[in-house]
Write an enzyme that holds these catalytic residues in place. Structure first.
Site, short mmCIF file in Angstrom:
data_model
loop_
_atom_site.label_atom_id
_atom_site.label_comp_id
_atom_site.label_asym_id
_atom_site.label_seq_id
_atom_site.Cartn_x
_atom_site.Cartn_y
_atom_site.Cartn_z
N GLY A 7 0.79 -1.26 -0.04
CA GLY A 7 0.13 0.04 -0.03
C GLY A 7 0.72 1.29 -0.10
N GLY A 10 -0.10 5.23 -0.02
CA GLY A 10 -0.91 5.68 1.46
C GLY A 10 -0.13 6.98 1.94
N PHE A 11 -0.86 7.50 2.63
CA PHE A 11 -0.57 8.92 3.60
C PHE A 11 0.83 8.44 4.27
CE2 PHE A 11 -1.37 11.75 7.28
CZ PHE A 11 -0.41 12.70 6.86
N ARG A 32 -2.19 -0.35 -6.37
CA ARG A 32 -3.43 -0.90 -6.96
C ARG A 32 -3.32 -0.95 -8.38
NH1 ARG A 32 -8.54 0.33 -3.34
NH2 ARG A 32 -9.24 -1.60 -4.67
N LYS A 36 -0.85 4.18 -10.91
CA LYS A 36 -0.48 4.79 -9.47
C LYS A 36 0.91 4.41 -9.19
CE LYS A 36 -5.11 4.23 -7.27
NZ LYS A 36 -5.23 5.52 -6.64
N ASP A 57 -6.18 -6.27 -5.23
CA ASP A 57 -7.17 -6.51 -4.29
C ASP A 57 -6.22 -7.40 -3.24
OD1 ASP A 57 -8.91 -6.97 -2.67
OD2 ASP A 57 -10.33 -7.64 -4.01
N ILE A 58 -5.82 -6.63 -2.18
CA ILE A 58 -5.21 -7.30 -1.28
C ILE A 58 -5.85 -8.54 -0.30
CG2 ILE A 58 -3.69 -5.36 -0.86
CD1 ILE A 58 -5.28 -4.82 1.94
N LYS A 169 -9.12 -3.04 12.58
CA LYS A 169 -7.84 -2.98 12.83
C LYS A 169 -7.47 -3.97 14.20
CE LYS A 169 -5.58 -0.48 11.20
NZ LYS A 169 -4.86 -0.74 9.99
N SER A 216 -7.47 11.47 8.62
CA SER A 216 -7.03 12.07 9.72
C SER A 216 -6.60 13.47 9.39
CB SER A 216 -6.00 11.30 10.18
OG SER A 216 -4.80 10.93 9.45
#
Length: 341
Positions: A7, A10-11, A32, A36, A57-58, A169, A216
């Site tokens: 991933g 991601g941030f 993905r 990207k 797709d993980i 999580k 966030s």
């Protein structure tokens, strides 16, 4: 040494990739789509030590097999950051729970098949949500720590998207610890999890600043644009800066003291008034457009359950960035991109 980062668009993951490259690691990142991956490599100036591989797709079985087959002799560290992070889900199982759980199990199964004796360290990006008791959140006398587990069950975590995310999580992290325990006789790797609270901080690249940011960072973005009459009473949480989260991921596999640990990342508590005070103090030219300061900060106004992560701070040995630093850096980048600074 090669490090696999799942991933990697991601941030958090973008900072992790940067920090790994700065420390001369070879980085293999999963994305993905090919587009990207191409875009991210361009942002990293096509660094030859950074390559990307497509995992669409993980959550599907054998999702990471091809990557491990291709790099089975190179990968020594796996940083699994890929997991859905949003509160817009309608089908909680399909959009949050199953992808998080199956994605974690999928990458670990691939390690078992192709890297059981070559992968040395695994770090799972979990969350403080896996530690926090949402039913005691308003109890200012309740203290939880790195050994705590959320009491959410499969049933209770499906009442709203927030608890569905928290459950995803918790269950994904439990899958990781259980998998290691069940396969300890055939797996060489040692593991740690990184459990951050709400993650603030600027985007790594200005190009990533859009009208709506990741979950966030959007807290600060929305307050920055919400106007003077916005109700701040429901804005509160623990926080940590994204740059500290990235640093913790590297230390989690570099320091032997981190083996077997759940590393809880929090720099402290905040509420809406804390952020309003910082924005008004640091951006006086925006007076009249920012939320008003009408009350006190988190530790004086309606305090809530406290997170004791003293063990993590001792193990990592880093000084977490303050709320003012992370809020200012986040807001300043947004305003710069918008041409207001």
């Amino acid at each position: 040494m090669s490090v696999l980062v799942t991933g990697c668009t991601g941030f958090i993951a973008q900072y992790i990739v940067r920090d790994l490259l700065d420390q001369n690691y070879r980085v293999i990142g999963t994305v993905r789509s090919a587009s990207k991956g191409k875009n991210l490599k361009t942002l990293f100036n096509n660094n030859p030590f950074f390559v990307t591989e497509v995992v669409e797709d993980i959550a599907v079985p054998n999702a990471f097999d091809r990557v491990f087959q291709k790099y089975r002799d190179e990968i020594r560290v796996v940083l699994h950051t890929a997991s859905p992070v949003h509160f817009n889900a309608e089908d909680y199982e399909k959009e949050l729970l199953i992808p998080a759980i199956h994605g974690t199990r999928s990458v670990l199964e691939s390690i078992k098949k192709f890297g059981a004796q070559t992968v040395e360290r695994v770090v799972i990006t979990s969350s403080i949500a896996a530690m926090k008791d949402p039913f005691k959140y308003d109890d200012e006398n309740f203290v939880y720590n790195e050994d705590s587990w959320s009491p959410l069950t499969w049933e209770t975590c499906q009442l709203n998207p927030q608890d569905a995310y928290r459950g995803s999580k918790k269950f994904a992290e439990q899958v990781a610890w259980d998998f290691l325990k069940e396969n300890k006789d055939v797996l060489k790797y040692k593991m740690a999890t990184v459990n951050p609270s709400m993650i603030f901080g600027p985007q790594l690249f200005d190009q990533s600043v859009t009208s709506v940011l990741n979950t966030s960072a959007e807290v600060i973005n929305s307050l920055l644009h919400s106007g003077p009459d916005n109700d701040l009473s429901k804005v509160r949480n623990d926080f940590v800066d994204v740059r500290d989260v990235s640093k913790a991921h590297l230390l989690a596999f570099q320091k032997s003291e981190c083996i077997g640990q759940r590393l809880g990342l929090s720099s402290g508590q905040f509420n809406g008034q804390d952020i309003a005070q910082i924005l008004n103090k640091r951006f006086p030219k925006l007076e009249g457009t920012l939320p008003k300061v009408t009350g006190e900060g988190a530790y004086k106004n309606n305090p809530y359950a406290k997170f004791d992560n003293s063990k993590t701070k001792k193990i990592l040995g880093i000084e977490f960035k303050t709320l003012e630093e992370t809020v200012y850096d986040t807001a300043a980048q947004i305003l710069k991109v918008e041409g207001k600074l």
